[in-house]
Write an enzyme that holds these catalytic residues in place. Sequence first.
Site, PDB file in Angstrom:
ATOM      1  N   GLU A  24      46.096  84.210 -64.585  1.00  0.00           N
ATOM      2  CA  GLU A  24      45.947  82.822 -64.176  1.00  0.00           C
ATOM      3  C   GLU A  24      46.640  82.669 -62.821  1.00  0.00           C
ATOM      4  O   GLU A  24      47.822  82.978 -62.695  1.00  0.00           O
ATOM      5  CB  GLU A  24      46.612  81.935 -65.229  1.00  0.00           C
ATOM      6  CG  GLU A  24      46.235  80.487 -65.145  1.00  0.00           C
ATOM      7  CD  GLU A  24      47.054  79.620 -66.112  1.00  0.00           C
ATOM      8  OE1 GLU A  24      47.466  78.547 -65.679  1.00  0.00           O
ATOM      9  OE2 GLU A  24      47.281  80.020 -67.269  1.00  0.00           O
TER      10      GLU A  24
ATOM     11  N   ASP B 148      54.230  70.318 -64.625  1.00  0.00           N
ATOM     12  CA  ASP B 148      55.070  71.502 -64.478  1.00  0.00           C
ATOM     13  C   ASP B 148      56.553  71.192 -64.405  1.00  0.00           C
ATOM     14  O   ASP B 148      56.973  70.202 -63.822  1.00  0.00           O
ATOM     15  CB  ASP B 148      54.655  72.281 -63.225  1.00  0.00           C
ATOM     16  CG  ASP B 148      53.345  73.011 -63.433  1.00  0.00           C
ATOM     17  OD1 ASP B 148      53.271  73.806 -64.380  1.00  0.00           O
ATOM     18  OD2 ASP B 148      52.390  72.762 -62.668  1.00  0.00           O
TER      19      ASP B 148
END
Lengths: 272, 407
Positions: A54, A65
């Site tokens: 990824e 995040d």
Amino acid sequence: MYDGKDSPIERVFKKLRKNNQKAFIPFITCGFPSLDGFFSLFETLDKNGADIIEVGIPFSDPLADGPVIQTTSKIALENGINTDIVFNSIIKIRKSSDTPIAIMTYFNTIYHYGTGRFLKKAKEAGVNGLIIPDLPLEEFTSYRSYFNQVNIDNIMFASLTSSKERLSAIAGQCRGFIYCVSVKGVTGIRNSISPEVIDFLKNLKEITTLPLALGFGLSNREQINQIKGYCDGVIIGSKILSLLLEARSFNSGLKEVKNFALDINKVLKDRI
Amino acid sequence: MKKDEKKLKKANSSFRGKEYRSYGNGYFGTFGGIYVPEILVSALKELEKNYFKYKKDKKFKEELSFYLKNYVGRPTPLYYAERLSNRLGGARIYLKREDLCHLGAHKINNTVGQVLLARKMGKKFIIAETGAGQHGVATAAAAALFNMSCKVFMGSKDIKRQSSNVIKMKLMGAEVIEVSSGSKTLKDAVNEALRYWVSRVDDTYYVLGSVVGPHPYPTMVRDFQVIIGKETKKQIMDIEGRLPDYIIACVGGGSNSIGIFYPFLDDADSVKLIGVEAGGKGIKSKKHGASLGYGDKGIFHGAFSYVLQDDYGQIEEAYSISAGLDYPGVGPEHAYMKEKGIVKYEYILDSEALEAFNTLSICEGIIPAYESSHALAYTAKLAPSLDSDKVIIVNLSGRGDKDIDNK
Ligand SMILES: Cc1ncc(COP(=O)(O)O)c(C=O)c1O
């Protein structure tokens, strides 16, 4: 065009399933710690067990995040990384590797580039899947046709708070694998697994035959031993990136990443 | 234009006035939506369901009006600024005195509504973001009023710039959480509040401070601010016996402006609505906050609207002398009204706002907030070109005490 055949990402899972093995899916940010460093990191993971990689296109405001990926995104942006550089980097990687690549980025990066243009360029570069944390089902529907046109997997999220009806609807739109979020929270390192995660994965298995990959917060073999019987793969990002962030030198960090990848992959490939 | 956008646009092309107002699904034309991580979707749906339920609930409405009257101090006056009008020479200028609300800004209209809703929903903890600290102070007050625990996320840069508001929040029992990620200002405070909310969705209520963010916030915050426009409409009819010719308000996220504009949307043919963004040091300098005027369409903080961004869609920092207008995004309903031409958006420079700040203080003995000074500065440009039978209403969204330290 979408042809109904298994995608490269789906083929990885099919092959692993036959052997009762699980996929190792590391996440790295393109341009971190530098563009060259990113290539070395990709290669290290590719050669040491990664089944799918990824790759993050850094975004200025990564709201799903935690601190580690916020930091790597910031560093990558300071290194001048942009969407075109990411595509060119993947073109370069594709000369020597055919490991499936999924791009992770926030939707504004895609929208601003032009959704159709982005998908076309991604396809041409050799990208196999897209992971967009801020494009839930409701909004994805308006953009679905773009995905079908280029036959790139749309990898969607399932969370502990998603209702059963929602999970079915997500499974109906998702391709490649379902990104199962193991925590109520953002990405980052945690040391344990909440018991509700296992029920969540069991429920999902009843709803869909799509591969399930668990991510957010995974960092050690104990966690992976606990959950590997209930999913088809794991996504590990913050832990790998933090090995580099905390290392004395890039090379020593890279060595630690290699050892970590080998260790985790062994747990995933040991038959249950 | 994107194909789907075109389709949606066509479907919505008839929205205006009443018909458009009933559009409560979170989209304003193609703008709005819920561009958020999956984990937040259920919390937003829960909020939407409860909001639409309590919005119609008689008891909720009664309680809210009780607090708006007795705690916030509503209705606020609509004041004819005669000396200012004479000095500018031209149109008659009225000021909607939101600066007289408890704590000195319109922000409290929204926080009292949302915290009351949070209590009804059985949430235990309140979180909020703040830039200048006005919304943080208003949330801290509402949380104290309803005896709820409150955390306010604030960029470390803003904590330094707005220390008196930090002291006020703490006095009222709120915990101020320093945000040192990203640009360390309002946009990062929103990011951090959202990240925190993701980890506590079950028992925590997020009080957003403007008509931005994912659905239902833009609709809900607007509804809580519409009281400004409703009062204004009644007041101007009582005083002048007719509708105004212009309504002018500053636009940061867009809550005070939409609050005063909204009840006049049906009259938009005769009442000109003007939103004033922050021109900062000039558009060319790139140091400004004019998202509608000079940003691009994009997705930011959970909604599709206009946002300041670079060639690759990275969000850019805004700039304004006024902390409340220093935000790279703007509410999606404004994006819609811009596209439909229902509201006109202009900008005012820092220097022009400062001049208006001084003018109102001297003429009327009213010290306006730097934010509101933008609306006043635009008025100062417009009024002299109009006859004295024209009426301008300015939304004086807040008082300027907070800005004196930074002058
Ligand atoms: C007095 C005042 N006016 C205006 C604003 C801008 O916000 P909005 O555009 O949501 O009204 C603020 C924000 O802090 C404010 O404090």
